[in-house]
Design a protein around this motif. Structure first.
Motif, PDB file in Angstrom:
ATOM      1  N   ILE A 138       0.838  -1.207   0.000  1.00  0.00           N
ATOM      2  CA  ILE A 138       0.000   0.000   0.000  1.00  0.00           C
ATOM      3  C   ILE A 138       0.869   1.251   0.000  1.00  0.00           C
ATOM      4  O   ILE A 138       0.591   2.224  -0.708  1.00  0.00           O
ATOM      5  CB  ILE A 138      -0.947  -0.005   1.222  1.00  0.00           C
ATOM      6  N   PHE A 139       1.959   1.214   0.782  1.00  0.00           N
ATOM      7  CA  PHE A 139       2.852   2.370   0.823  1.00  0.00           C
ATOM      8  C   PHE A 139       3.491   2.626  -0.540  1.00  0.00           C
ATOM      9  O   PHE A 139       3.565   3.767  -0.994  1.00  0.00           O
ATOM     10  CB  PHE A 139       3.935   2.168   1.884  1.00  0.00           C
ATOM     11  N   PHE A 140       3.956   1.569  -1.186  1.00  0.00           N
ATOM     12  CA  PHE A 140       4.544   1.725  -2.524  1.00  0.00           C
ATOM     13  C   PHE A 140       3.519   2.321  -3.484  1.00  0.00           C
ATOM     14  O   PHE A 140       3.841   3.189  -4.300  1.00  0.00           O
ATOM     15  CB  PHE A 140       5.035   0.373  -3.047  1.00  0.00           C
ATOM     16  N   LEU A 141       2.279   1.839  -3.406  1.00  0.00           N
ATOM     17  CA  LEU A 141       1.208   2.353  -4.267  1.00  0.00           C
ATOM     18  C   LEU A 141       0.956   3.832  -4.004  1.00  0.00           C
ATOM     19  O   LEU A 141       0.682   4.599  -4.928  1.00  0.00           O
ATOM     20  CB  LEU A 141      -0.075   1.546  -4.027  1.00  0.00           C
ATOM     21  N   ALA A 142       1.075   4.236  -2.748  1.00  0.00           N
ATOM     22  CA  ALA A 142       0.850   5.637  -2.391  1.00  0.00           C
ATOM     23  C   ALA A 142       2.040   6.521  -2.766  1.00  0.00           C
ATOM     24  O   ALA A 142       1.871   7.678  -3.168  1.00  0.00           O
ATOM     25  CB  ALA A 142       0.572   5.743  -0.889  1.00  0.00           C
ATOM     26  N   PHE A 143       3.234   5.966  -2.667  1.00  0.00           N
ATOM     27  CA  PHE A 143       4.464   6.759  -2.749  1.00  0.00           C
ATOM     28  C   PHE A 143       4.997   6.913  -4.172  1.00  0.00           C
ATOM     29  O   PHE A 143       5.360   8.010  -4.610  1.00  0.00           O
ATOM     30  CB  PHE A 143       5.507   6.099  -1.841  1.00  0.00           C
ATOM     31  N   PHE A 144       5.042   5.829  -4.927  1.00  0.00           N
ATOM     32  CA  PHE A 144       5.779   5.818  -6.190  1.00  0.00           C
ATOM     33  C   PHE A 144       5.125   6.579  -7.356  1.00  0.00           C
ATOM     34  O   PHE A 144       5.831   7.263  -8.110  1.00  0.00           O
ATOM     35  CB  PHE A 144       6.051   4.377  -6.634  1.00  0.00           C
ATOM     36  N   PRO A 145       3.804   6.451  -7.593  1.00  0.00           N
ATOM     37  CA  PRO A 145       3.238   7.022  -8.827  1.00  0.00           C
ATOM     38  C   PRO A 145       3.480   8.514  -9.038  1.00  0.00           C
ATOM     39  O   PRO A 145       3.624   8.969 -10.171  1.00  0.00           O
ATOM     40  CB  PRO A 145       1.730   6.729  -8.689  1.00  0.00           C
ATOM     41  N   GLY A 146       3.553   9.284  -7.964  1.00  0.00           N
ATOM     42  CA  GLY A 146       3.778  10.720  -8.104  1.00  0.00           C
ATOM     43  C   GLY A 146       5.195  11.089  -8.472  1.00  0.00           C
ATOM     44  O   GLY A 146       5.484  12.264  -8.728  1.00  0.00           O
ATOM     45  N   PHE A 147       6.099  10.110  -8.504  1.00  0.00           N
ATOM     46  CA  PHE A 147       7.507  10.382  -8.797  1.00  0.00           C
ATOM     47  C   PHE A 147       7.945   9.832 -10.151  1.00  0.00           C
ATOM     48  O   PHE A 147       9.144   9.670 -10.391  1.00  0.00           O
ATOM     49  CB  PHE A 147       8.402   9.817  -7.685  1.00  0.00           C
ATOM     50  N   LEU A 148       7.001   9.541 -11.028  1.00  0.00           N
ATOM     51  CA  LEU A 148       7.378   9.162 -12.399  1.00  0.00           C
ATOM     52  C   LEU A 148       8.111  10.342 -13.031  1.00  0.00           C
ATOM     53  O   LEU A 148       7.641  11.468 -12.993  1.00  0.00           O
ATOM     54  CB  LEU A 148       6.141   8.766 -13.198  1.00  0.00           C
TER      55      LEU A 148
END
Length: 218
Positions: A138-148
């Motif tokens: 869940i954390f990865f899902l919350a954290f990663f997409p905004g940093f593409l």
């Protein structure tokens, strides 16, 4: 070589640097993983601590793979769904900041002498701790997409690059904790306010990333 230069030209470096700094700050903040590394290193030595570190870090590859192939398809198919993921990520990170705010700032180190495990067993303990923890996914899902960080590069590759940077930051911080376990333990014992400072670092990082995610474009 030419394709490498083309790739480097498409990278938004401030985004990557921001991601790396955020990852390092999160790794430093007290949590079950780095406390576990610290206690294993104190109880059983640096080798045991490093084995735990490699297990924990390796588990991140599983979460990165789930994220890369799942979210990449959503990004391709729907702007609205991607916005929903971004909004969920920002709200979830604010929730984590609130949970940290409500938590006790004290750092408890369980140094009881328990039967020592082999480095191989500690590696698998760290690996399974990470892989079987749904909160990490869940954390990865919350954290990663905004940093593409690139409009040209395939999103699956971007997620793997972010995953490897996250793993690198965890390896650096957790590895340092394992190597310097004795000194860190003495410092935490002598400076009771250290937990308070680290608690607020975590809150600021979570809130900052949440605001960034909400304001970021696809």
């Amino acid at each position: 070589m030419h394709s490498l230069f083309l790739f480097l030209e498409t990278v938004n470096y401030p985004i990557l640097i921001g991601f790396l700094v955020s990852s390092l700050a999160l790794a430093i903040s007290p949590g079950p993983d780095n406390i576990f590394v610290l206690t294993q290193s104190i109880s059983n030595g640096t080798k045991s601590g490093l084995a735990t570190v490699f297990g924990l870090v390796s588990g991140c590859l599983v979460h990165t793979t789930l994220l890369a192939f799942g979210v990449s398809e959503i990004i391709k198919r729907s702007d609205a769904l991607f916005f929903a993921i971004k909004l969920f990520g920002a709200l979830y990170l604010l929730y984590l900041a609130y949970q940290v705010y409500r938590s006790d700032a004290s750092i408890f180190l369980d140094k009881e002498n328990k039967p020592a495990k082999t480095p191989v067993k500690l590696f698998w303990t760290g690996f399974t701790m990470n892989v079987l923890n749904p909160k990490v996914t869940i954390f990865f899902l919350a954290f990663f997409p905004g940093f593409l960080f690139s409009e040209e590069l395939n999103t699956v590759i971007q997620f793997y690059i972010l995953g490897l940077l996250f793993m690198l930051s965890a390896l650096i911080v957790f590895g340092a904790i394992a190597i310097l376990a004795g000194k860190i333990s003495k410092y935490l014992t002598r400076h009771q306010n250290a937990g308070v400072y680290l608690k607020w670092v975590q809150i600021v990082v979570f809130v900052g990333i949440a605001v960034y995610l909400f304001l970021s474009d696809k």
